[in-house]
Design an enzyme around this catalytic site. Structure first.
Site, PDB file in Angstrom:
ATOM      1  CB  CYS A 165      -0.945  -0.128   0.968  1.00  0.00           C
ATOM      2  SG  CYS A 165      -0.063   0.075   3.055  1.00  0.00           S
ATOM      3  CG  HIS A 197      -3.929   5.592   5.234  1.00  0.00           C
ATOM      4  ND1 HIS A 197      -5.180   4.489   5.469  1.00  0.00           N
ATOM      5  CD2 HIS A 197      -2.999   4.664   4.109  1.00  0.00           C
ATOM      6  CE1 HIS A 197      -4.967   3.413   4.821  1.00  0.00           C
ATOM      7  NE2 HIS A 197      -3.083   3.138   4.682  1.00  0.00           N
TER       8      HIS A 197
END
Length: 617
Positions: free
Chosen positions: A26, A540
């Site tokens: 990620c 995020h």
């Protein structure tokens, strides 16, 4: 070297190929799915240079690497043939999307070879015309197969790239492609006599330069290989597995899959050419106008069976002619922006992008860096492309070689009776440049005034410990949470950097400052930004939401795009994310915290969008 060395140590510490089921990454972490975590020493992994921490979550062994995670991931991929699948499914693609994704993914790595071969074909047109090469010479003949090689052996190259896509043993896939192109088989097909293999009829088809048959075959091999992996005992697997795969896959390639792929390719070409023959000028106008959008989605590779075989015998009358009008239009639009803008930075970027599109046919810098960004130049290029496309359809422009169309590559349109075809190509190029330039100049570009003064407004030292801190504005509305209370050690321990978290109540993420988009992660759950003053910020959205694979997220910007404070960046369906079982707490991390004296969160319990949330001293 640091990426390579650390990746190798990580690879060894987690058990190597035998223990790794899959690995992906990620924005900040390597995410392993391991067969056995029992014997892994977490502390030894933490001691590897570059590793910030280790977490075990959602069935994954997560190694936190920070912003450089993609570089470590690339080195890991070189050490083993890993799957990059995640442990939970994301948004399922429809059949058409899946086909386009596969063709685009398999074809993209081959572009340098195909362009090189195509340019050699252009030389074979130019050099005899200039009297520098005799068509009957051996040099001409050798150059001919230099140019033909990337196209004829395309199935072998595709076998390799498709094996990466479908996680098939590469050399077994290449072997099957070799069977389909073997000189003995090619000779048998040329003779035209019926062929039988174990009593089954073999279709007399030529697979040189083909695209679809080998992609279908490698996809089928994914299941063949998985089946034999399960049923063959380990003690004899090393020699029986490749034997059986080559036998079964070779049989299917010649008797079943290959012919189906050939018929499918011929069918696609026939359908497109039928539409073109009926619609004529309208089809080319639409194709040229929308070519930038077609290229953006990768849909142009769905037409590969048509334009990859462009030659004097079978010229392309659709894709490559339409791309000529579109490519030079993109270049002209970028050059117009370069001359019209007052911003020196935009002037330089647009000028270089325009030259790239006009001279080399490489339109990505112009499309993504200029025309799409300012929209009006894109509209100008599309209108011009449509007008020139109509002309192309009326005169029946043909391309006789596969080369990405540009000013330099115009010789690809030399052919046919007389010089009419190349003259039409020159007319199209000139008209596309002139029309696009004029329309772009008339439409103009929207250059927004800088809001730097607002961004740099001083606040009291009591608020932030400095008389002139830099501000970060809230990208979301919601409840403010100290970073230490985030239920994820990578963020709460501040190993990624200092910041704050917001539990959002609205579904739109906006720009927290003026700057540029550094990274939009493919799963759209996170975005990296850099402000005009140099602040690097990671937003995020949610915790572990990478597992959603982009489902419920929509990216509104792209890598490299300039942004203004308050401009929409992402959209997220928060209720759906929560229904899927994910925490929507959104950390805001200043990833280059070490470059500053302090990062101070504003002392508030709630924040509204575009209110100050962080001060960077």
């Amino acid at each position: 070297m640091k990426y390579k060395d650390s990746a190798k140590q990580i690879f060894e510490e987690v058990g190597g190929t035998e223990n790794i089921s899959s690995v992906n990454h990620c924005m900040t972490r390597l995410r392993f799915v391991l067969k056995d975590e029992a014997n892994i020493n977490d502390q030894q992994i933490k001691n590897i240079p570059g590793v910030m921490g280790v977490m075990k979550k959602s069935g994954q062994y997560q190694i936190i690497m920070g912003n450089d995670v993609a570089n470590y991931y690339k080195e890991l991929q070189k050490l083993g043939n890993f799957s990059d699948s995640t442990s939970s499914g994301g948004k399922k693609k429809n059949f058409f999307e899946a086909v386009v994704d596969v063709i685009s993914g398999c074809m993209s790595p081959l572009i340098p070879a195909l362009l090189g071969g195509g340019m050699i074909k252009v030389l074979l047109i130019l050099l005899p015309m200039m009297g520098l090469l005799n068509e009957s010479s051996q040099t001409y003949q050798v150059l001919s197969f230099f140019g033909d090689a990337p196209f004829y052996f395309l199935p072998i190259m595709l076998a390799y790239t498709a094996s990466q896509k479908f996680n098939v043993t590469p050399m077994l896939a290449v072997t099957v492609a070799g069977i389909m192109l073997h000189p003995e088989f090619v000779g048998m097909v040329a003779e035209g006599n019926p062929i039988q293999f174990f009593g089954a009829p073999v279709t007399l088809a030529s697979y040189g330069s083909s695209v679809i048959p080998i992609i279908i075959m490698v996809w089928a091999m994914k299941y063949i290989e998985a089946f034999f992996d399960k049923v063959i005992p380990n003690v004899i697997k090393s020699f029986t597995k490749p034997l059986l795969i080559i036998l079964i896959a070779g049989f299917l390639a010649l008797v079943v899959v290959g012919p189906l792929g050939t018929f499918a390719g011929e069918g696609l070409s026939s359908i497109i050419l039928w539409i073109q023959s009926k619609a004529g000028w309208l089809a080319l106008g639409i194709m040229a106008a929308f070519m930038p959008l077609i290229v953006m989605t990768g849909m142009h590779w769905a037409f590969a069976p048509i334009f990859l075989v462009a030659s004097p015998a079978t010229p392309d009358v659709l894709i490559l002619p339409a791309m000529l009008a579109s490519n030079v239009a993109q270049g002209a639009a970028a050059l117009a922006v370069s001359l019209k803008t007052k911003d020196k930075k935009i002037k330089q970027v647009a000028g270089a992008a325009g030259i790239s599109a006009l001279v080399a046919g490489v339109t990505e810098p112009a499309l993504y860096g200029v025309t799409l960004k300012y929209k009006k130049p894109l509209y100008a290029a599309m209108i011009s492309g449509g007008i020139c496309g109509i002309y192309i359809g009326i005169v029946g422009l043909k391309s006789f070689a596969f080369v990405v169309p540009s000013i330099v590559a115009l010789p690809q349109f030399i052919g046919g009776d007389g010089n009419a075809n190349i003259l039409h190509a020159i007319i199209v190029a000139i008209a596309s440049i002139v029309i696009t330039f004029i329309l772009t100049w008339i439409f103009g570009i929207d250059e927004e005034e800088s809001t730097e003064k607002e961004t740099m407004t001083p606040v009291s030292s009591e608020q932030a410990g400095s008389s002139n801190p830099k501000k970060i504005y809230a990208p979301l509305e919601g409840n403010v949470l100290p970073l230490e209370e985030v239920k994820d050690e990578a963020f709460s321990s501040k190993m990624m950097g200092d910041g704050v978290a917001i539990v959002p109540i609205n579904d739109e993420v906006v720009a927290p400052f003026d700057g540029v988009v550094t990274t939009v992660f493919p799963t759209k759950h996170a975005i990296g930004l850099t402000s005009e003053s140099g602040i690097e910020l990671l937003i995020h959205v949610g915790l572990d939401t990478v597992q959603l694979n982009g489902q419920h997220f929509e990216a509104l910007v792209e890598d490299g795009q300039s942004i203004k404070k308050g401009e929409p960046l992402l959209k997220v369906d928060l209720p759906k994310v929560q229904e899927a079982g994910y925490d929507i707490t959104t950390p805001l991390i200043v990833t280059n915290t070490a470059s500053y004296i302090d990062v101070v969160a504003k002392d508030v319990a709630e924040v509204k969008k575009e209110e100050t949330i962080l001060y960077v001293v």
